[in-house]
Write a protein that holds these residues in place. Sequence first.
Motif, PDB file in Angstrom:
ATOM      1  N   LEU A 267       1.226  -1.401  -0.386  1.00 38.61           N
ATOM      2  CA  LEU A 267       0.260   0.259  -0.119  1.00 38.61           C
ATOM      3  C   LEU A 267       0.931   1.029   0.324  1.00 38.61           C
ATOM      4  CD1 LEU A 267      -2.886   1.527   0.054  1.00 38.61           C
ATOM      5  CD2 LEU A 267      -3.061   0.902   2.365  1.00 38.61           C
ATOM      6  N   ARG A 268       1.635   1.296   0.713  1.00 40.65           N
ATOM      7  CA  ARG A 268       2.873   2.086   0.835  1.00 40.65           C
ATOM      8  C   ARG A 268       3.460   2.884  -0.526  1.00 40.65           C
ATOM      9  NH1 ARG A 268       7.710   1.657   4.404  1.00 40.65           N
ATOM     10  NH2 ARG A 268       8.343   0.452   2.394  1.00 40.65           N
ATOM     11  N   ASP A 269       4.353   1.753  -1.194  1.00 39.98           N
ATOM     12  CA  ASP A 269       4.640   1.476  -2.608  1.00 39.98           C
ATOM     13  C   ASP A 269       3.846   2.102  -3.683  1.00 39.98           C
ATOM     14  OD1 ASP A 269       6.772   1.089  -1.023  1.00 39.98           O
ATOM     15  OD2 ASP A 269       6.706  -1.075  -2.205  1.00 39.98           O
ATOM     16  N   ALA A 270       2.708   1.543  -3.221  1.00 40.96           N
ATOM     17  CA  ALA A 270       1.733   1.992  -4.485  1.00 40.96           C
ATOM     18  C   ALA A 270       0.734   3.672  -3.763  1.00 40.96           C
ATOM     19  CB  ALA A 270      -0.458   1.481  -4.054  1.00 40.96           C
ATOM     20  N   LEU A 271       0.649   4.210  -2.909  1.00 43.81           N
ATOM     21  CA  LEU A 271       0.528   5.363  -2.732  1.00 43.81           C
ATOM     22  C   LEU A 271       1.578   6.316  -3.015  1.00 43.81           C
ATOM     23  CD1 LEU A 271      -1.409   5.473   1.079  1.00 43.81           C
ATOM     24  CD2 LEU A 271      -1.698   6.021  -0.806  1.00 43.81           C
ATOM     25  N   ALA A 272       2.651   5.380  -3.044  1.00 40.08           N
ATOM     26  CA  ALA A 272       3.617   6.478  -3.907  1.00 40.08           C
ATOM     27  C   ALA A 272       3.840   6.983  -4.906  1.00 40.08           C
ATOM     28  CB  ALA A 272       5.012   6.079  -2.962  1.00 40.08           C
ATOM     29  N   LYS A 273       3.702   5.881  -5.506  1.00 41.69           N
ATOM     30  CA  LYS A 273       4.033   6.156  -6.828  1.00 41.69           C
ATOM     31  C   LYS A 273       2.431   6.492  -7.677  1.00 41.69           C
ATOM     32  CE  LYS A 273       5.502   1.634  -8.507  1.00 41.69           C
ATOM     33  NZ  LYS A 273       5.231  -0.232  -8.328  1.00 41.69           N
ATOM     34  N   LEU A 274       1.176   6.664  -6.887  1.00 43.00           N
ATOM     35  CA  LEU A 274      -0.325   7.549  -7.064  1.00 43.00           C
ATOM     36  C   LEU A 274       0.590   8.538  -7.270  1.00 43.00           C
ATOM     37  CD1 LEU A 274      -3.225   5.530  -6.419  1.00 43.00           C
ATOM     38  CD2 LEU A 274      -2.098   5.733  -8.656  1.00 43.00           C
ATOM     39  N   ALA A 275       1.029   9.384  -5.803  1.00 42.95           N
ATOM     40  CA  ALA A 275       1.327  10.400  -5.444  1.00 42.95           C
ATOM     41  C   ALA A 275       2.310  11.153  -6.582  1.00 42.95           C
ATOM     42  CB  ALA A 275       2.268  10.767  -4.283  1.00 42.95           C
ATOM     43  N   LEU A 276       3.693   9.894  -7.256  1.00 41.71           N
ATOM     44  CA  LEU A 276       4.464  10.914  -8.023  1.00 41.71           C
ATOM     45  C   LEU A 276       3.897  11.580  -9.455  1.00 41.71           C
ATOM     46  CD1 LEU A 276       6.709   8.286  -8.900  1.00 41.71           C
ATOM     47  CD2 LEU A 276       7.518  10.003  -8.115  1.00 41.71           C
ATOM     48  N   ASN A 277       3.008  11.107  -9.696  1.00 44.57           N
ATOM     49  CA  ASN A 277       1.575  11.992 -10.932  1.00 44.57           C
ATOM     50  C   ASN A 277       0.556  12.511 -10.144  1.00 44.57           C
ATOM     51  OD1 ASN A 277       3.577  11.308 -12.456  1.00 44.57           O
ATOM     52  ND2 ASN A 277       2.552   9.160 -12.920  1.00 44.57           N
ATOM     53  N   ASP A 278       0.738  12.579  -8.912  1.00 41.68           N
ATOM     54  CA  ASP A 278      -0.435  13.292  -8.641  1.00 41.68           C
ATOM     55  C   ASP A 278      -0.075  14.531  -7.014  1.00 41.68           C
ATOM     56  OD1 ASP A 278      -3.435  13.932  -7.397  1.00 41.68           O
ATOM     57  OD2 ASP A 278      -3.955  12.532  -7.408  1.00 41.68           O
ATOM     58  N   ALA A 279      -0.178  15.933  -7.553  1.00 47.07           N
ATOM     59  CA  ALA A 279       1.115  16.447  -6.189  1.00 47.07           C
ATOM     60  C   ALA A 279      -0.229  16.468  -4.861  1.00 47.07           C
ATOM     61  CB  ALA A 279       1.007  17.879  -6.518  1.00 47.07           C
ATOM     62  N   SER A 280      -1.730  16.948  -5.415  1.00 51.99           N
ATOM     63  CA  SER A 280      -2.635  16.727  -4.660  1.00 51.99           C
ATOM     64  C   SER A 280      -3.350  15.563  -3.606  1.00 51.99           C
ATOM     65  CB  SER A 280      -3.812  16.912  -5.321  1.00 51.99           C
ATOM     66  OG  SER A 280      -4.249  16.341  -5.903  1.00 51.99           O
ATOM     67  N   LEU A 281      -2.651  14.713  -3.971  1.00 50.16           N
ATOM     68  CA  LEU A 281      -2.573  13.945  -3.394  1.00 50.16           C
ATOM     69  C   LEU A 281      -1.507  13.177  -2.207  1.00 50.16           C
ATOM     70  CD1 LEU A 281      -3.795  10.553  -1.920  1.00 50.16           C
ATOM     71  CD2 LEU A 281      -2.084   9.425  -3.822  1.00 50.16           C
ATOM     72  N   LEU A 282      -2.133  13.588  -0.485  1.00 47.78           N
ATOM     73  CA  LEU A 282      -0.920  13.630   0.112  1.00 47.78           C
ATOM     74  C   LEU A 282      -1.672  12.557   1.565  1.00 47.78           C
ATOM     75  CD1 LEU A 282      -1.851  17.489   1.242  1.00 47.78           C
ATOM     76  CD2 LEU A 282       0.229  16.631  -0.286  1.00 47.78           C
ATOM     77  N   TYR A 283      -0.336  12.279   1.910  1.00 51.15           N
ATOM     78  CA  TYR A 283      -0.697  10.905   2.750  1.00 51.15           C
ATOM     79  C   TYR A 283       0.411  11.078   4.015  1.00 51.15           C
ATOM     80  CZ  TYR A 283       3.382   8.623  -0.499  1.00 51.15           C
ATOM     81  OH  TYR A 283       4.093   8.003  -0.654  1.00 51.15           O
ATOM     82  N   GLU A 284       0.224  10.341   4.986  1.00 50.04           N
ATOM     83  CA  GLU A 284       1.292  10.086   6.357  1.00 50.04           C
ATOM     84  C   GLU A 284       0.899   8.898   7.116  1.00 50.04           C
ATOM     85  OE1 GLU A 284      -0.287  13.155   9.564  1.00 50.04           O
ATOM     86  OE2 GLU A 284       1.098  13.918   7.821  1.00 50.04           O
ATOM     87  N   PRO A 285       1.707   7.921   7.175  1.00 51.65           N
ATOM     88  CA  PRO A 285       1.430   6.883   8.292  1.00 51.65           C
ATOM     89  C   PRO A 285       0.773   7.345   9.187  1.00 51.65           C
ATOM     90  CG  PRO A 285       3.395   7.377   7.901  1.00 51.65           C
ATOM     91  CD  PRO A 285       3.185   8.497   7.734  1.00 51.65           C
ATOM     92  N   GLU A 286      -0.366   6.386   9.622  1.00 52.28           N
ATOM     93  CA  GLU A 286      -0.921   5.940  10.642  1.00 52.28           C
ATOM     94  C   GLU A 286      -0.959   4.820  11.658  1.00 52.28           C
ATOM     95  OE1 GLU A 286      -5.058   8.527  11.062  1.00 52.28           O
ATOM     96  OE2 GLU A 286      -6.119   6.873   9.980  1.00 52.28           O
ATOM     97  N   THR A 287      -1.730   4.647  12.523  1.00 49.38           N
ATOM     98  CA  THR A 287      -1.818   3.544  13.196  1.00 49.38           C
ATOM     99  C   THR A 287      -3.859   3.375  13.724  1.00 49.38           C
ATOM    100  OG1 THR A 287      -0.567   4.429  14.915  1.00 49.38           O
ATOM    101  CG2 THR A 287       0.168   1.978  13.994  1.00 49.38           C
ATOM    102  N   SER A 288      -4.027   2.207  14.048  1.00 50.13           N
ATOM    103  CA  SER A 288      -5.466   2.366  14.581  1.00 50.13           C
ATOM    104  C   SER A 288      -5.564   1.531  15.441  1.00 50.13           C
ATOM    105  CB  SER A 288      -6.097   2.757  13.328  1.00 50.13           C
ATOM    106  OG  SER A 288      -7.312   2.170  13.334  1.00 50.13           O
ATOM    107  N   ALA A 289      -5.962   1.767  16.165  1.00 50.35           N
ATOM    108  CA  ALA A 289      -6.586   0.244  16.890  1.00 50.35           C
ATOM    109  C   ALA A 289      -6.950  -0.999  16.418  1.00 50.35           C
ATOM    110  CB  ALA A 289      -6.861   0.469  18.434  1.00 50.35           C
ATOM    111  N   ALA A 290      -8.638  -0.253  15.558  1.00 52.69           N
ATOM    112  CA  ALA A 290      -8.892  -1.684  15.260  1.00 52.69           C
ATOM    113  C   ALA A 290      -8.514  -2.064  14.129  1.00 52.69           C
ATOM    114  CB  ALA A 290     -10.253  -1.045  15.141  1.00 52.69           C
ATOM    115  N   LEU A 291      -7.729  -1.330  13.646  1.00 49.91           N
ATOM    116  CA  LEU A 291      -7.522  -1.673  11.720  1.00 49.91           C
ATOM    117  C   LEU A 291      -5.698  -1.673  11.248  1.00 49.91           C
ATOM    118  CD1 LEU A 291      -9.349   1.398   9.701  1.00 49.91           C
ATOM    119  CD2 LEU A 291     -10.112  -1.555  10.200  1.00 49.91           C
TER     120      LEU A 291
END
Lengths: 376, 597
Positions: free
Chosen positions: B311-335
């Motif tokens: 998932l991390r690699d995929a987001l990085a690849k999409l973000a390469l061509n989509d400057a408007s996609l922002l993402y940062e790691p987070e953790t959830s107790a449930a997920l």
Amino acid sequence: METLGLYVHIPFCRRKCAYCDFVSYPGRDAQMDDYIDAVISEARLYADTLGSHSVDTVFIGGGTPSLLSPKQFERMAEGLKSCCNWNVSEFTVEANPETLDADKAAAYAASGVTRLSLGLQTHDNAILQRIGRRHSWDTFLRAYETAVKHIPDINVDTIFGLPGQTLDEYLETLRRITALKPAHVSSYALKLEEGTPLAGQFSGVDEDLDREMYHAGIELLESAGLLQYETSNFAVPGRECRHNLKYWTGGEYLGLGVAAHSYLRGDLPVRFGNTRDMDEYIRMVKDGRRPVVQQEALTPDDERAEYVMLRMRLKQGIAFADYAARFGRSFEDDFADALRGCEKAGLIERTAQGIAPATKGFDLQNALIGMLLERL
Amino acid sequence: MDLERIRNFCIIAHIDHGKSTLADRLIEATHTVSERDMHAQLLDTMELEQERGITIKSQAVRMFHTENGVEYMLNLIDTPGHVDFTYEVSRSMAACEGAILVVDATQGIEAQTLANVYLAMDNGLELLPVINKIDLPSARIDEVCKEIEDVLGLDTSYAPRISAKEGIGIDEVLAAVIKYLPPPKGSPDAPLKALIFDSFYDNYKGAISYVRLMDGRVKPGDEILFMAAGKRFEVTEVGVFLPSLMPTESLSAGEVGYIAASVKNVSDTRVGDTITNGRGGVAEPLPGYKHVTSMVFCGIYPADGADYEDLRDALAKLALNDASLLYEPETSAALGFGFRCGFLGLLHMEIIQERLEREFDLNLVTTAPSVSYHVITTTGEMLVIDNPTNLPHPSTIDYMEEPIVDATIMTPDEYVGAVMEICQDKRGVFKNMEYIEETRVMIHYEMPLNEIIYDFFDILKSRTRGYASLDYEMKGYKRSDLVRLDILLNGEMCDALSIIVHKDKAYARGRSIAEKLKEVIPRQLFEIPIQAAIGGKIIARETVKALRKDVLAKCYGGDITRKKKLLEKQKEGKKRMRQVGSVEVPSEAFMSVLKMD
């Protein structure tokens, strides 16, 4: 010599019952003789297996095996005997009450049949009609009386959760049966199979009623001396169906006929199944080919999964020593986490030898097996 | 090429008004693409664009057309039409001198038409209205022209009346583009000044900049400077769009094309940056663009925890061509481990999710979308919170603010009552209403963004039978009485299901979420209470009854294949389940909290 169970599928019937999804073809009685020939020819294609095994149980299922004439039945039995090491101590035939008469019963006995399984389902004539059965309670009674004169062990098949059936009616069915003192009773929860006429008209009884019937049924049968030994099977101790037990305990069996299934443990354990198409079946056998259309070699992990899945249908459950002897590993180590979870959920009970399904484990068998096999 | 013979333009339109079809016809009429290679929606290269019939990413194409014996170079930049992609549209506009405004003759002006026109005017573009779909029996050509004149103030006397679908009036459009849209200005001899309006990562050529040259020339071997990034590179290739990349000897002032310079990081080819000569370049960069701001946020988690890296690699690849996609790691107790992602809007979010699942074959669990809230603490500090889980304890909060948008809704006047009712219900504040023609109105509301991202658009569409159109733009923040609504499963809080809502809405939302969860959470071995709570106070409760019977197929006649298959299916199904405390929750439950009633 290893023992072997022999199953023969007879795919003929007068009319499909509304709930039935087994392989059977109404209106094709003209093919009975060809079919019997094919079954015997098929057995000869397994000369190697049959030569290296001793056949100790036979089960003729269907369909309606009792549609075969006495002559046809005898011919088939003789044919089978002629191509295997016949040391049969349990020989079961399934019969519908309206097709059983004294001649047939006598012919069965003469061929060595020791056990007759009669499909009653319910004593309620209105429900019988609704589910497409062609007999009445009286027809059944007559068939039963005929059968006991010739055959030592009788099983009566029943179903609960039928359309319109109440708890009392179901228990009345069991009371009437136990009064006859059969050696064995099977009591199945109605399963609405996709594509059957009944599944189109009826969505099943309420789950609470279904379980009430199941639990009350177990109690009634056990108090009548018929002890539960499998999810749906009850017997006077010592008279359990040894052929069916093979399915659940890893015994070898060879299935003959359309849609028949086999399990053999040679160098590599393997399961295989025959074609469901009768014409194709006859053609393949005539051509000297085994009519197998699906086959699966089992890995050691498959074997262990099946072991758990099938043994947990049995009241006696799993003996740790038996598992260790079979797989050379410790059950308690292999399933440590799952055991704790199942116990906490009330699905299993500890026994002197190992574990067994609790009542809730029979109710939620799917969940129980799922939990046990989750890590496998 | 002589600047007088160049036209740089884009096409703007409301969704479904025929923008991509017109682009196809122009490409055909100018024989830019061979017949063999031509297909519908040629510029929408993503599978998702083709399927949904929308444009997500800008594309450019160079065409030649001869008018009165003179050959012109026409650079068309195709732009998205949806409100979420306004940012993308404005970037393309900065590379053009003019825009074709396509208006559907059966629909008239829609909310997005208006938004795009204002955007074009802000960018100083000359507008050429084109009336499309004139072949349809329901076309109202004269009325729609009047609408354009009254509402947009554009002269329609020279507007081509066309049917892009039937190929009617396409030559007129080409002629009008040449006649009415201005040629670029600039000098090929001045120092290089090129605006990056898009960028794209190519595995072989590195980051490729899509540029519009304002001044100067560029060719392979030149040293160039990315002014904002402050980095110098040697040009390896320049070229134009046909619409595939076609290398050329050079690019010069007024032209649209691409520059490749073995740039390893897409972040160096920042969209909006100016490229100039490595030596003796310009001192002042072009104005560039507003920085993109995320409007909608959600958590994206792999359905199977083991897929986190993928998932991390995929987001990085999409973000390469989509400057408007922002993402940062987070953790959830449930997920477990996942990412907090920021999007331009709901459609953008949906598209990213779909691309992750399709193009990267990932199974995802996504949480309900949220907006970004301002929390002013009792110590006077302001926190920006886009994940409800991070909301501090209520006792430390002085007050909160939520984002407000200016919403423009256009609708036939028979639905005015319904529209107002919806807006009111969604805490909208009425601003004004005007008739844009006899039976169509434009209504302005100030609305909280968190209501819009819930189910506003779906309800608006269904109550107006699809006739209303919506556009909105960020207005600012407003103090609001907000609370966090928590969901407890079997007594344990499930962080991934928490949402921030207005106090007046909390009870209704709590009830509806509990009801929905009751539908999607399968019965299990024990009874499961589902509770909605605000600050520990239970406001709604539902119960998933315990499973009483769970028995598989018969196992008689020795055929156990079906039983094994069912068990395998069960095992597969379990993989899509999330363990929340003692409860198994299906992945789709986390999104179900936002579905419309």
